[in-house]
Design an enzyme around this catalytic site. Structure first.
Site, PDB file in Angstrom:
ATOM      1  N   GLU A 137      -7.697  -8.357  -6.670  1.00 62.08           N
ATOM      2  CA  GLU A 137      -7.415  -9.142  -7.858  1.00 62.08           C
ATOM      3  C   GLU A 137      -8.153  -8.505  -9.022  1.00 62.08           C
ATOM      4  OE1 GLU A 137      -6.995 -11.553  -4.311  1.00 62.08           O
ATOM      5  OE2 GLU A 137      -8.897 -10.828  -5.125  1.00 62.08           O
ATOM      6  N   TYR A 149      -5.571   1.114 -11.339  1.00 61.45           N
ATOM      7  CA  TYR A 149      -4.990   0.694 -10.064  1.00 61.45           C
ATOM      8  C   TYR A 149      -3.532   1.136  -9.957  1.00 61.45           C
ATOM      9  CZ  TYR A 149      -9.192  -2.230  -9.930  1.00 61.45           C
ATOM     10  OH  TYR A 149     -10.483  -2.670  -9.948  1.00 61.45           O
TER      11      TYR A 149
END
Length: 182
Positions: A137, A149
């Protein structure tokens, strides 16, 4: 009866948590020591978090202690520059998922590739544990981390409303699908 009891309790004993061999890795000619974190590092990690998260402390001492002593397979690594912890990352195995619990890089060391290096190491750990996915998260407001990411192959999966207790900020749930042989 005693034999049956021993056999039963042996099945429920936690698996040995692997150790990570300390190593030196070069990034742009600069040596960084990668090593596994231990309880003695917690004070340093708390101070590092405060600097990275503008005074906030997402994880407490008890959270780190709980994670480091968990019977679940996990790996917590740091990168050191001249003996100082400048970044860390953690991963916990949940079935076929390697869940990245924490990534932090001191602001002065961001953009050098340390976050990518640590994430690659925990990805290797997840693959060694036969994981099919790697998940995490990230704060909705943290666009730089989201770009990193995505660059590493993560995709958005969902938004978790009010995920972060201290600010009630939403989190972007991201996943990377780990294919066999990669």
């Amino acid at each position: 009866m005693l034999k049956k009891f021993k056999a039963l309790t042996q099945r429920w004993q936690p698996k040995q948590i692997p150790t990570y061999e300390r190593q030196v890795r070069l990034i742009a000619g600069q040596p960084y020591v990668l090593r596994q974190l231990a309880n003695d590092d917690i004070k340093t990690l708390i101070l590092l978090q405060k600097e990275v998260y503008a005074g906030n402390m997402p994880w407490t001492r008890s959270a780190f202690l709980s994670e480091f002593s968990s019977p679940m397979r996990h790996l917590y690594l740091c990168a050191e520059d001249k003996g100082k912890v400048v970044a860390f990352c953690g991963c916990r195995i949940h079935g076929a998922d390697g869940h990245i619990t924490n990534v932090a890089v001191l602001p002065a060391f961001q953009g050098r590739g340390l976050g990518s290096l640590l994430l690659e190491e925990v990805e290797d750990f997840a693959r060694q544990n036969h994981c099919e996915t790697l998940s995490l998260e990230v704060r909705i407001s943290n666009r730089d981390a989201q770009r990193l990411y995505r660059k590493l192959g993560f995709v958005s999966r969902a938004i978790k409303k009010g995920y972060y207790d201290e600010t009630n900020e939403d989190a972007l749930d991201m996943v990377k699908f780990l294919e066999d042989g990669n």
